[in-house]
Design a protein around this motif. Structure first.
Motif, short mmCIF file in Angstrom:
data_model
loop_
_atom_site.label_atom_id
_atom_site.label_comp_id
_atom_site.label_asym_id
_atom_site.label_seq_id
_atom_site.Cartn_x
_atom_site.Cartn_y
_atom_site.Cartn_z
N LEU A 117 7.38 -6.51 5.31
CA LEU A 117 7.29 -4.88 5.14
C LEU A 117 5.96 -4.78 4.43
O LEU A 117 6.54 -3.31 4.46
N LYS A 118 4.93 -4.70 3.91
CA LYS A 118 3.94 -4.30 3.59
C LYS A 118 4.02 -3.37 2.48
O LYS A 118 3.36 -2.52 2.60
N LEU A 119 4.50 -4.23 1.74
CA LEU A 119 4.94 -4.47 0.15
C LEU A 119 4.33 -5.00 -0.19
O LEU A 119 4.81 -6.05 -0.28
N PRO A 120 3.51 -4.84 -1.48
CA PRO A 120 3.17 -5.54 -2.00
C PRO A 120 3.46 -6.15 -3.84
O PRO A 120 4.36 -5.86 -3.66
N SER A 121 2.74 -6.88 -4.24
CA SER A 121 3.49 -8.38 -5.17
C SER A 121 3.67 -6.89 -6.17
O SER A 121 3.28 -5.52 -6.50
N SER A 122 5.24 -7.92 -7.10
CA SER A 122 5.31 -6.84 -8.33
C SER A 122 4.64 -6.33 -9.12
O SER A 122 4.17 -5.46 -9.81
N SER A 123 3.58 -7.51 -9.42
CA SER A 123 2.10 -7.17 -10.42
C SER A 123 1.89 -6.14 -10.06
O SER A 123 0.78 -4.99 -10.33
N LYS A 124 1.17 -5.61 -7.97
CA LYS A 124 1.08 -4.73 -7.87
C LYS A 124 1.20 -3.34 -7.47
O LYS A 124 0.70 -2.47 -7.73
N ARG A 125 2.95 -3.46 -7.79
CA ARG A 125 3.50 -2.58 -7.98
C ARG A 125 3.71 -1.48 -8.77
O ARG A 125 4.73 -0.55 -9.61
N LYS A 126 3.40 -2.54 -10.16
CA LYS A 126 3.73 -1.96 -11.81
C LYS A 126 2.93 -0.69 -12.11
O LYS A 126 1.70 0.00 -11.56
N ARG A 127 3.45 0.15 -12.46
CA ARG A 127 2.87 1.02 -12.54
C ARG A 127 3.19 1.63 -14.66
O ARG A 127 3.94 1.14 -14.83
N ARG A 128 1.95 2.47 -15.05
CA ARG A 128 1.95 1.28 -16.61
C ARG A 128 2.58 3.35 -17.03
O ARG A 128 2.86 4.26 -16.20
N ARG A 129 3.01 3.37 -18.07
CA ARG A 129 3.84 4.82 -18.45
C ARG A 129 2.67 5.82 -19.01
O ARG A 129 1.75 5.55 -19.66
N ASN A 130 3.57 7.10 -18.90
CA ASN A 130 2.34 7.98 -19.16
C ASN A 130 2.50 8.41 -20.24
O ASN A 130 4.00 8.44 -21.26
#
Length: 430
Positions: A416-429
């Protein structure tokens, strides 16, 4: 030279040729069929073809309501896959099939054999005769000329497969191909004791051949995408109708000529083209029947898809359709090749409806449906705490009763061309 009639063709060859053409007809989609029939009208003066060419004003199928391209099965094929598909209707022992497929995998992109016969023999610890039979089988498949070990053999194989093999052309290709390049027409006339016209005709036959038959397969899927059938609901029942492009009418023209007053050559002319016209009528009728049976069987087995959408697609294999329709697996394979169905959910290649599957709590689940669920779960995840592949596997089991290993989830996610969980993680602003 004027065209001449010949009685050299044997009945067995004509039957083989007609069978090959019937198989080819089944593989054509509607657009390719039209191109074939236009060529037939030019070659046979006794037939007329009428086709309903009007294609309904379909909304361009955003490939199934805009679903991601990664959900789709690639409808194209490489040379090896194209050639191996032709083995489906061959009764081969498992061992011999492995030997043949090894040879097919040893073809380069141009269709030439890249492995020495001794190495091929050594790889399977078998005898020379078996390897020879495997090579002969490969060289009998399409496109004509594959499996050759050099240019001379490639061209000779194509000549042998032509409707009226020219012995002169075969001899020239085998023994004096370089003389053609040097334009040594007079030397060829002296060598074979024939006229200049005969040499020129042989050279034309040779120049019409393809020196790299393998690359013909790559261009096999370039025709415009037009639906071959439409699936619609009538009185609560899902039905399928073939488009007009697939239902041509072949008429054999009757000139009302008194055949008793014709010369033998003229009678042969009318008999030949009348028989070819009747064969074409029969072949098109068989093609239409096969497509109709296969499409209807697919619709019956994928009712959930048509009722609720692509995420409800069920697992399906060619053999299930073959058993239901009474057709051979190879026939079903050719019937779905490069064909498209217009549905309320968009336009889909017929091969799309054949999906591998896994066992779930509510029955078999297609790989497509699992991919759809994975994508949905990821799209709604907490971006600060994205779902790992292991967690996705657990959710599929707990929420949908679908047991899928972490490794399989990772495979589908990558598809599906979806990255791994570590690469999907976003930091809180902050």
């Amino acid at each position: 030279m004027k065209p001449k009639l010949t009685q050299e063709q044997k009945l067995t060859w004509k039957l083989t040729q007609q069978l090959g053409q019937a198989i080819e007809l089944l593989q054509y989609n509607g657009f390719q069929l039209q191109q074939f029939l236009e060529k037939q009208m030019k070659e046979n003066p006794l037939i007329e073809v009428e086709t309903e060419r009007t294609v309904p004003d379909y909304t361009p199928a955003k490939r199934g309501m805009g679903f991601d391209e990664s959900f789709w099965i690639d409808d194209s094929q490489d040379l090896a896959g194209y050639v191996k598909e032709q083995l489906l209707d061959k009764k081969l022992s498992p061992t011999f099939k492995q030997i043949v497929e090894y040879g097919i995998d040893s073809l380069d992109e141009n269709g030439y054999l890249t492995i020495a016969l001794t190495d091929w023999q050594f790889a399977f610890q078998t005898d020379e005769e078996t390897i020879g039979e495997a090579l002969e089988l490969i060289q009998s498949l399409d496109p004509a000329g594959i499996g050759a070990r050099n240019l001379q053999e490639c061209l000779a194989l194509q000549l042998f497969r032509s409707s009226a093999p020219s012995r002169l052309a075969i001899n020239i290709v085998t023994n004096h191909l370089d003389w053609i390049a040097d334009d040594r027409v007079e030397d060829l006339m002296m060598e074979y004791g024939v006229s200049e016209a005969a040499i020129e005709e042989a050279i034309q036959d040779i120049q019409s051949l393809h020196p790299k038959p393998g690359i013909l397969v790559a261009g096999n899927t370039s025709s415009p995408i037009i639906p071959d059938g439409e699936v619609f609901q009538s009185n609560g029942v899902w039905k399928v109708a073939l488009t007009g492009w697939n239902s041509p009418t072949i008429t054999i023209v009757d000139y009302s000529i008194d055949h008793s007053r014709l010369s033998p050559e003229e009678r042969d002319f009318f008999q030949k083209y009348t028989q070819e016209g009747k064969w074409l009528q029969k072949a098109l009728s068989q093609r239409l029947d096969s497509l109709d049976r296969v499409f209807k069987s697919i619709v019956r087995r994928q009712i959930a898809f048509f009722d609720y959408g692509p995420e409800h697609l069920k697992p399906l294999v060619l053999r299930e359709i073959a058993e239901e329709t009474g057709l051979h697996v190879s026939t079903v394979s050719r019937a779905v090749k490069e064909k498209y169905l217009q549905t309320p959910h968009g336009m889909f290649p017929v091969k799309f409806f054949f999906q591998p599957g896994l066992q779930g709590g509510t029955g078999d689940v297609s790989a497509y449906a699992i991919k759809h669920l994975i994508k949905e779960m990821i799209s709604h995840e907490d971006k600060q705490k994205p779902l790992s592949d292991q967690k996705l596997s657990e959710m599929l089991k707990n929420e949908f009763q679908i047991e899928v290993s972490r490794r399989t989830v990772a495979k589908y996610r990558l598809a599906l061309k979806l990255p791994s969980s570590s690469k999907r993680k976003r930091r809180r602003n902050k």
